[in-house]
Write a protein that holds these residues in place. Structure first.
Motif, PDB file in Angstrom:
ATOM      1  N   UNK A  57      56.037  56.236  69.305  1.00  0.00           N
ATOM      2  CA  UNK A  57      56.031  56.945  67.747  1.00  0.00           C
ATOM      3  C   UNK A  57      57.344  56.988  67.235  1.00  0.00           C
ATOM      4  N   UNK A  58      56.863  56.038  65.823  1.00  0.00           N
ATOM      5  CA  UNK A  58      58.020  55.940  65.102  1.00  0.00           C
ATOM      6  C   UNK A  58      58.790  57.739  64.153  1.00  0.00           C
ATOM      7  N   UNK A  59      59.614  57.823  63.978  1.00  0.00           N
ATOM      8  CA  UNK A  59      60.538  59.206  63.155  1.00  0.00           C
ATOM      9  C   UNK A  59      60.252  58.750  62.036  1.00  0.00           C
ATOM     10  N   UNK A  60      59.548  57.621  61.858  1.00  0.00           N
ATOM     11  CA  UNK A  60      60.140  58.117  60.296  1.00  0.00           C
ATOM     12  C   UNK A  60      58.351  58.386  59.624  1.00  0.00           C
ATOM     13  N   UNK A  61      57.682  58.082  60.605  1.00  0.00           N
ATOM     14  CA  UNK A  61      56.376  57.641  60.616  1.00  0.00           C
ATOM     15  C   UNK A  61      55.982  59.622  60.794  1.00  0.00           C
ATOM     16  N   UNK A  62      56.387  60.465  61.097  1.00  0.00           N
ATOM     17  CA  UNK A  62      56.510  61.941  61.534  1.00  0.00           C
ATOM     18  C   UNK A  62      57.127  63.094  60.718  1.00  0.00           C
ATOM     19  N   UNK A  63      58.293  62.222  59.686  1.00  0.00           N
ATOM     20  CA  UNK A  63      58.884  63.045  58.630  1.00  0.00           C
ATOM     21  C   UNK A  63      58.052  63.661  57.739  1.00  0.00           C
ATOM     22  N   UNK A  64      58.319  64.851  57.292  1.00  0.00           N
ATOM     23  CA  UNK A  64      57.987  64.941  56.325  1.00  0.00           C
ATOM     24  C   UNK A  64      56.994  64.749  54.970  1.00  0.00           C
ATOM     25  N   UNK A  65      57.537  63.186  54.211  1.00  0.00           N
ATOM     26  CA  UNK A  65      57.307  63.209  53.306  1.00  0.00           C
ATOM     27  C   UNK A  65      55.521  62.278  53.728  1.00  0.00           C
ATOM     28  N   UNK A  66      55.771  61.164  54.837  1.00  0.00           N
ATOM     29  CA  UNK A  66      55.046  60.157  55.225  1.00  0.00           C
ATOM     30  C   UNK A  66      54.228  60.572  55.832  1.00  0.00           C
ATOM     31  N   UNK A  67      54.468  61.680  56.498  1.00  0.00           N
ATOM     32  CA  UNK A  67      52.879  63.153  57.064  1.00  0.00           C
ATOM     33  C   UNK A  67      52.028  63.970  55.968  1.00  0.00           C
ATOM     34  N   UNK A  68      52.730  64.188  55.319  1.00  0.00           N
ATOM     35  CA  UNK A  68      52.303  64.654  53.678  1.00  0.00           C
ATOM     36  C   UNK A  68      51.151  63.181  53.089  1.00  0.00           C
ATOM     37  N   UNK A 113      50.693  60.583  54.380  1.00  0.00           N
ATOM     38  CA  UNK A 113      48.873  60.565  55.420  1.00  0.00           C
ATOM     39  C   UNK A 113      47.657  61.559  55.327  1.00  0.00           C
ATOM     40  N   UNK A 114      47.976  62.673  55.084  1.00  0.00           N
ATOM     41  CA  UNK A 114      47.293  63.441  54.987  1.00  0.00           C
ATOM     42  C   UNK A 114      46.713  63.718  54.148  1.00  0.00           C
ATOM     43  N   UNK A 115      47.346  63.598  52.768  1.00  0.00           N
ATOM     44  CA  UNK A 115      45.966  62.857  51.435  1.00  0.00           C
ATOM     45  C   UNK A 115      45.903  61.977  50.990  1.00  0.00           C
ATOM     46  N   UNK A 116      45.930  60.932  51.765  1.00  0.00           N
ATOM     47  CA  UNK A 116      45.319  59.777  51.535  1.00  0.00           C
ATOM     48  C   UNK A 116      44.395  59.580  53.106  1.00  0.00           C
ATOM     49  N   UNK A 117      44.892  59.300  53.724  1.00  0.00           N
ATOM     50  CA  UNK A 117      44.052  58.187  55.023  1.00  0.00           C
ATOM     51  C   UNK A 117      43.265  59.852  54.900  1.00  0.00           C
ATOM     52  N   UNK A 118      43.534  61.339  55.654  1.00  0.00           N
ATOM     53  CA  UNK A 118      42.917  61.937  55.841  1.00  0.00           C
ATOM     54  C   UNK A 118      42.338  63.128  55.194  1.00  0.00           C
ATOM     55  N   UNK A 119      41.967  62.858  53.692  1.00  0.00           N
ATOM     56  CA  UNK A 119      41.870  63.394  52.998  1.00  0.00           C
ATOM     57  C   UNK A 119      40.458  63.390  53.193  1.00  0.00           C
ATOM     58  N   UNK A 120      39.691  63.604  53.942  1.00  0.00           N
ATOM     59  CA  UNK A 120      38.492  64.297  53.892  1.00  0.00           C
ATOM     60  C   UNK A 120      38.644  65.569  55.448  1.00  0.00           C
ATOM     61  N   UNK A 121      39.005  65.128  56.335  1.00  0.00           N
ATOM     62  CA  UNK A 121      39.423  65.852  57.061  1.00  0.00           C
ATOM     63  C   UNK A 121      40.278  66.808  56.878  1.00  0.00           C
ATOM     64  N   UNK A 122      40.963  67.230  55.951  1.00  0.00           N
ATOM     65  CA  UNK A 122      41.778  67.890  55.609  1.00  0.00           C
ATOM     66  C   UNK A 122      41.063  69.094  54.485  1.00  0.00           C
ATOM     67  N   UNK A 123      40.372  68.212  53.670  1.00  0.00           N
ATOM     68  CA  UNK A 123      40.118  69.295  53.359  1.00  0.00           C
ATOM     69  C   UNK A 123      38.763  70.074  54.095  1.00  0.00           C
ATOM     70  N   UNK A 124      37.899  69.447  55.231  1.00  0.00           N
ATOM     71  CA  UNK A 124      37.343  69.950  55.581  1.00  0.00           C
ATOM     72  C   UNK A 124      37.482  70.955  56.883  1.00  0.00           C
TER      73      UNK A 124
END
Lengths: 342, 180
Positions: free
Chosen positions: B125-136, B138-149
């Protein structure tokens, strides 16, 4: 001992000396004297000048009172509950910034105990654990009044936490980070957040009273119907722990409110002197302390002025007034941020 | 030092997890669940993901489990179970349910362990990948469908809960309508 550890310990000592050593006892005195003033009677005025030594006498009395553990209580939880009350109260202040970065011995120190990215979220997370103290105290006491008090407490704290968090979100939106020192820096460049986000400020202020179980929202310990609510069965120092935790929670939330909405440690037209670092730190800390004291006086003033809400009124206010208001505030901030007005 | 902290919190979360399942009193079980959540948050911090740790404490320990406790205390479940008076009857359905649940859990756990240790394709796990901005992001690009569902699912749950709470045709509704 390493430099970082020493610095952290110094900062913690500063907060504890102010919150636990100064503010809590003084506020007990202010509360009793202000209550007396409002009710047109003298109040405690025998011990020391203006009765100022009264808190000392109170503390001594708490220490020497018999510590009673009723026989029918759930002992492990009963003994744990006061500790659980003190734990979040004494840890939330770690994310509060209290001054500009200072340079000591060639190294720059940020004037905050825990300099973490998730800043204000950590504050909310730690303070949200406080409800377990009330719940376990009420449940373990094996007493109907205590149980009712803690059921009320858990429902009330959850309901108002929602509005409070949404109000905080409004502050964070234009700043773009969870760090509280960034929020303070933002307010130095712009107006204090209390002006453009007056609705959010109001919601936060009201939710603050509910989160700390203060009148007019002190239903978990409403003495006219529940004896003393969740801490009915507690005596001596264990009771004092609950009371101290309440005052420290008030102080911590006041400090958060001052940081989010009233410019943090920065006083208007006054810059901390750039002389020796200790002076800078102390002066900027007093800036925060002044605002905290003003909020604490507001707490006392409201307590002895307003009557207690009914429970359904409390729930209606939380869900049907404060929550929509905080969403309106969030929408307004979002639009204003997008348009570049903030 | 890091290993000691890990050992402490790993042990704490394991022991409390056992207490959650094994304790007779529902209130103690719920309090142990809080210990599990907080100590696994500490493990998240050790992994270099303080943001996720904070959210874990804020959402699960600070809100959801409080509601568990609220329901348990409102129904006064803890004490009756402790004295053994109101023990629920154990039918064969419950037995099979237990076995099925344990089987699914063990299978998932085995699959996870297999995926972690069986191949070396997974990067740490990279520390940068789980910081606030990258996480957000990811949630609103790659995983947008799952997030909305998930958002929709929560909305459905809220609507369902209010429908259940309404109790059509009872005296409560007439009273509520009079008030409104």
């Amino acid at each position: 001992m390493s430099v970082d550890l020493t610095a952290a310990l110094l900062k913690i000592a500063l907060f504890l000396a102010f919150f636990l050593g100064t503010l809590a006892p003084i506020m007990v005195w202010v509360e009793r004297r202000a209550c007396a003033l409002i009710q047109d009677r003298p109040g405690p005025n025998r011990l020391g000048p203006w009765g100022l030594l009264q808190p000392l006498a109170d503390a001594l009395k708490f220490i020497f009172k018999e510590d009673i553990t009723p026989t029918e209580v759930e002992k492990p939880l009963f003994l744990l509950a006061p500790v659980l009350a003190m734990l979040p109260a004494l840890s939330t202040f770690v994310v509060l910034p209290f001054g500009p970065p200072i340079e000591v011995g060639g190294r720059v120190h940020n004037l905050v105990v825990a300099d973490v990215e998730s800043g204000v979220l950590l504050f909310l997370a730690l303070s949200s654990l406080g409800v377990y103290a009330l719940v376990s105290a009420g449940y373990s006491s094996n007493n109907k009044f205590s149980l009712l008090g803690s059921i009320r407490a858990s429902a009330q704290l959850i309901s108002y936490e929602l509005a409070l968090t949404l109000a905080v979100l409004g502050v964070l939106l234009p700043v773009g980070t969870f760090r509280l020192d960034a929020v303070v820096a933002y307010q130095q460049e712009h107006l204090w957040n209390a002006v453009p986000q007056a609705i959010g400020f109001l919601v936060f202020l009201v939710a603050m009273f509910a989160e700390t179980n203060r009148t007019p929202f002190d239903l978990p310990e409403a003495e006219s119907e529940l004896v003393a609510g969740y801490h009915t069965e507690y005596s001596a120092m264990r009771f004092a722990a609950f009371m101290a935790a309440e005052y420290i929670n008030m102080a911590a939330l006041s400090a958060l409110c001052a940081t989010l909405y009233l410019g943090g440690w920065k006083l208007p037209f006054l810059n901390p002197p750039s002389g020796p670092w200790a002076l800078t730190a102390l002066v900027s800390f007093s800036g925060l302390a002044v605002k905290v004291i003003l909020f604490m006086c507001l707490f006392v003033w409201v307590r002895w002025t307003l009557p207690r809400f009914r429970y359904d009124q409390l729930m209606r206010l939380g869900w049907k007034v404060l929550l929509p208001l905080s969403i309106v505030n969030l929408l307004w901030v979002a639009v204003a941020t997008l348009q570049g007005w903030m | 030092m890091q290993l000691a902290v890990f050992a402490l919190f790993a042990l704490l979360s394991l022991v409390s997890a056992v207490v959650v399942v094994a304790h007779k009193n529902a209130v103690y079980s719920t309090m142990s669940l809080v210990v599990v959540l907080v100590s696994s948050a500490a493990l998240f911090v050790l992994l270099g993901a303080p943001f996720i740790a904070t959210l874990q404490v804020l959402v699960y320990a600070g809100a959801i489990v409080v509601l568990f406790l609220f329901v348990i205390m409102l129904l006064n479940l803890g004490r009756e179970n402790a004295t053994g008076e109101a023990e629920a009857p154990r039918g064969s359905g419950q037995k099979w349910g237990t076995i099925l649940g344990a089987g699914v859990f063990a299978g998932t756990l085995l699959a996870l362990i297999w995926r972690t240790y069986g191949s070396d394709s997974l990067e740490p796990l990279q520390a940068e990948a789980v910081a606030t901005k990258p996480l957000a992001t990811l949630l609103f690009s790659n995983y947008i469908l799952a997030f909305e569902v998930i958002g929709l699912l929560l909305l459905v749950a809220v609507v369902a809960a209010s429908v259940v709470a309404r109790r059509v045709g009872s005296a409560g509704e007439a009273e509520a309508e009079k008030e409104g």
